[in-house]
Design a protein around this motif. Structure first.
Motif, PDB file in Angstrom:
ATOM      1  N   LEU A  45      45.242  46.959  29.786  1.00 13.63           N
ATOM      2  CA  LEU A  45      44.357  47.081  29.299  1.00 13.63           C
ATOM      3  C   LEU A  45      44.373  47.845  28.228  1.00 13.63           C
ATOM      4  CD1 LEU A  45      41.079  45.799  31.205  1.00 13.63           C
ATOM      5  CD2 LEU A  45      42.605  44.438  30.134  1.00 13.63           C
ATOM      6  N   THR A  46      45.287  48.909  28.161  1.00 10.51           N
ATOM      7  CA  THR A  46      45.575  49.412  27.296  1.00 10.51           C
ATOM      8  C   THR A  46      46.609  50.053  27.313  1.00 10.51           C
ATOM      9  OG1 THR A  46      44.615  51.575  29.078  1.00 10.51           O
ATOM     10  CG2 THR A  46      43.401  50.811  27.320  1.00 10.51           C
ATOM     11  N   GLN A  74      44.787  54.534  34.556  1.00  9.40           N
ATOM     12  CA  GLN A  74      45.302  53.355  33.230  1.00  9.40           C
ATOM     13  C   GLN A  74      43.849  52.661  33.322  1.00  9.40           C
ATOM     14  OE1 GLN A  74      48.852  50.819  32.645  1.00  9.40           O
ATOM     15  NE2 GLN A  74      47.667  50.787  30.413  1.00  9.40           N
ATOM     16  N   ASN A  75      43.747  51.410  32.388  1.00 13.02           N
ATOM     17  CA  ASN A  75      42.137  50.796  32.430  1.00 13.02           C
ATOM     18  C   ASN A  75      43.320  49.590  33.023  1.00 13.02           C
ATOM     19  OD1 ASN A  75      41.692  52.669  30.590  1.00 13.02           O
ATOM     20  ND2 ASN A  75      40.202  50.876  30.497  1.00 13.02           N
ATOM     21  N   ASP A  77      42.987  45.269  34.504  1.00 16.65           N
ATOM     22  CA  ASP A  77      42.823  44.148  35.506  1.00 16.65           C
ATOM     23  C   ASP A  77      43.156  43.784  36.649  1.00 16.65           C
ATOM     24  OD1 ASP A  77      41.445  42.013  35.408  1.00 16.65           O
ATOM     25  OD2 ASP A  77      41.775  40.488  33.778  1.00 16.65           O
ATOM     26  N   ILE A 123      37.824  45.647  37.652  1.00 20.85           N
ATOM     27  CA  ILE A 123      38.375  45.594  36.653  1.00 20.85           C
ATOM     28  C   ILE A 123      37.865  47.427  35.984  1.00 20.85           C
ATOM     29  CG2 ILE A 123      37.969  46.217  33.696  1.00 20.85           C
ATOM     30  CD1 ILE A 123      37.667  43.147  34.185  1.00 20.85           C
ATOM     31  N   SER A 124      38.489  48.122  36.165  1.00 19.32           N
ATOM     32  CA  SER A 124      38.814  49.976  36.200  1.00 19.32           C
ATOM     33  C   SER A 124      38.133  50.411  34.849  1.00 19.32           C
ATOM     34  CB  SER A 124      39.440  50.138  37.660  1.00 19.32           C
ATOM     35  OG  SER A 124      40.824  49.775  36.217  1.00 19.32           O
ATOM     36  N   ASP A 125      37.937  51.610  35.786  1.00 20.08           N
ATOM     37  CA  ASP A 125      37.467  52.842  34.683  1.00 20.08           C
ATOM     38  C   ASP A 125      39.641  53.036  34.814  1.00 20.08           C
ATOM     39  OD1 ASP A 125      37.087  54.556  32.319  1.00 20.08           O
ATOM     40  OD2 ASP A 125      35.699  55.446  33.091  1.00 20.08           O
ATOM     41  N   GLN A 126      39.269  54.517  32.545  1.00 20.22           N
ATOM     42  CA  GLN A 126      40.571  54.543  32.305  1.00 20.22           C
ATOM     43  C   GLN A 126      41.321  55.728  34.008  1.00 20.22           C
ATOM     44  OE1 GLN A 126      40.576  56.455  28.875  1.00 20.22           O
ATOM     45  NE2 GLN A 126      43.674  56.356  28.941  1.00 20.22           N
ATOM     46  N   LYS A 257      32.902  47.923  25.993  1.00 20.22           N
ATOM     47  CA  LYS A 257      33.637  49.329  26.453  1.00 20.22           C
ATOM     48  C   LYS A 257      33.074  50.319  27.437  1.00 20.22           C
ATOM     49  CE  LYS A 257      35.395  49.345  21.374  1.00 20.22           C
ATOM     50  NZ  LYS A 257      35.517  50.544  20.123  1.00 20.22           N
ATOM     51  N   PHE A 260      34.915  48.131  30.507  1.00 17.92           N
ATOM     52  CA  PHE A 260      36.219  48.319  30.413  1.00 17.92           C
ATOM     53  C   PHE A 260      36.603  49.384  29.912  1.00 17.92           C
ATOM     54  CE2 PHE A 260      34.407  42.945  31.082  1.00 17.92           C
ATOM     55  CZ  PHE A 260      34.630  43.719  32.440  1.00 17.92           C
ATOM     56  N   GLY A 261      36.342  49.678  28.904  1.00 19.85           N
ATOM     57  CA  GLY A 261      36.996  50.492  28.400  1.00 19.85           C
ATOM     58  C   GLY A 261      37.478  50.383  26.836  1.00 19.85           C
TER      59      GLY A 261
END
Length: 329
Positions: A45-46, A74-75, A77, A123-126, A257, A260-261
């Motif tokens: 995602l980033t 890393q963020n 999906d 869906i994860s954090d960074q 944000k 999902f960041g």
């Protein structure tokens, strides 16, 4: 009594961990290809810094237990299917704060349960880490009997349950050897951990979270995710969606944000970029061009697409296409 003591002594003998995979990954697709036991499809995602690794993964077995440790930086999906024939518990590591998992908001003290055959999405954090322990599904009956509920059906239980801090600390301690160079485990402690996890899970049978009216931003997020899953990104107009729900674009931006960041537009773009790359990697360069892939996913400006693609994947889209195994046949 002597025989029982001998049996217990045998259980207490440290057992070597049979590693199936110990690796760092700089590429999400490579991770999905090499991971064991699970069928995964992850999308970034980033943008990942060029020299930074996406994930560190340890997987293997100890007796009849499948054990894993994963740290992602890393963020992502994430979606996929859990190990076949296994019941899997995911224990949060110290860096995991929250997770959007199968439509639920999970917290840092929640244990997730994966039932074989059920697909999942999160869906994860960074930056987060998890420990996983899997047992044969057939063993659940004996554990539930030891917990006083011999007729429990795991399919009817909640897939998320809250664990006390003492149980999370116990799990992290028992599974910590996964981070050691040559792990050994006390199978008696692994067995006790599974029993305690199942006991905690069963103790929450029938408990239902208080229902609350979903906030407009949650409804909007759900609609966006549904459209992405259905491949309807071409006609996904976020301002129009917000207006139709009486929700400000700023409110949706903040909600996205927080969970999902990244904002909704960046989230949709990341999905389209990841899908474009997968298509380029599998395409026949004699039949499909970069322009064809762009059109398929709604990208219009060639120069901007090439610039963004290289920033995401450290190569041009034409370079990805030229490396397609189909084109090299």
């Amino acid at each position: 009594m002597i025989e029982i003591a001998k049996q217990k002594g045998a259980l207490l003998t440290p057992t070597a961990f049979q590693a199936a995979l110990i690796a760092e990954f700089g590429d999400v697709d490579q991770l999905c290809q090499e991971v064991r036991y699970w069928d995964l499809q992850f999308q970034p995602l980033t943008v990942m810094p060029e020299k930074r690794r996406v994930a560190y993964l340890v997987q293997g077995t100890c007796g009849h237990f499948e054990l894993s440790y994963a740290r992602f930086r890393q963020n992502l999906d994430q979606r996929g299917a859990p190990p076949a024939g296994k019941l899997t518990f995911t224990i949060p590591g110290p860096t995991l704060r929250s997770l959007w998992w199968c439509g639920k908001e999970t917290a840092s003290n929640d244990v997730l349960v994966y039932y074989p055959g059920n697909e999942w999405r999160s869906i994860s954090d960074q930056d987060f880490e998890v420990y996983l322990i899997s047992i044969p599904l057939a063993d659940f009956a004996s554990y539930s009997a030891r917990c006083g509920m011999p007729d429990a059906d795991p399919r009817l239980l909640q897939t998320v349950f809250m664990a006390p801090q003492s149980l999370l600390a116990q799990a992290q301690t028992v599974l910590f050897p996964l981070l050691m160079p040559a792990p050994y485990f006390d199978t008696l402690k692994l067995d006790g951990l599974v029993e305690d996890l199942i006991g905690c899970w069963l103790a929450q049978t029938g408990l239902k979270p208080r229902k609350a009216e979903p906030h407009k931003s949650k409804l909007a997020i759900s609609q966006i995710l549904e459209k992405i899953d259905a491949g309807e990104t071409h006609h996904l107009n976020i301002p129009e969606l917000c207006a139709g729900m009486g929700l400000s674009r700023r409110a949706l931006e903040i909600a996205f944000k927080e969970k999902f960041g990244v904002g909704p537009a960046a989230f949709v773009k990341s999905w389209k970029m990841a899908q474009s790359r997968r298509l380029l990697m599998q395409a026949d360069p004699q039949k499909i061009s970069v322009a064809d892939v762009m059109a398929e996913h709604g990208f219009v400006h060639v120069g901007q697409f090439a610039t963004d693609y290289k920033r995401w994947f450290q190569e041009l889209p034409s370079e990805t296409l030229s490396r397609s195994p189909i084109g090299s046949l």
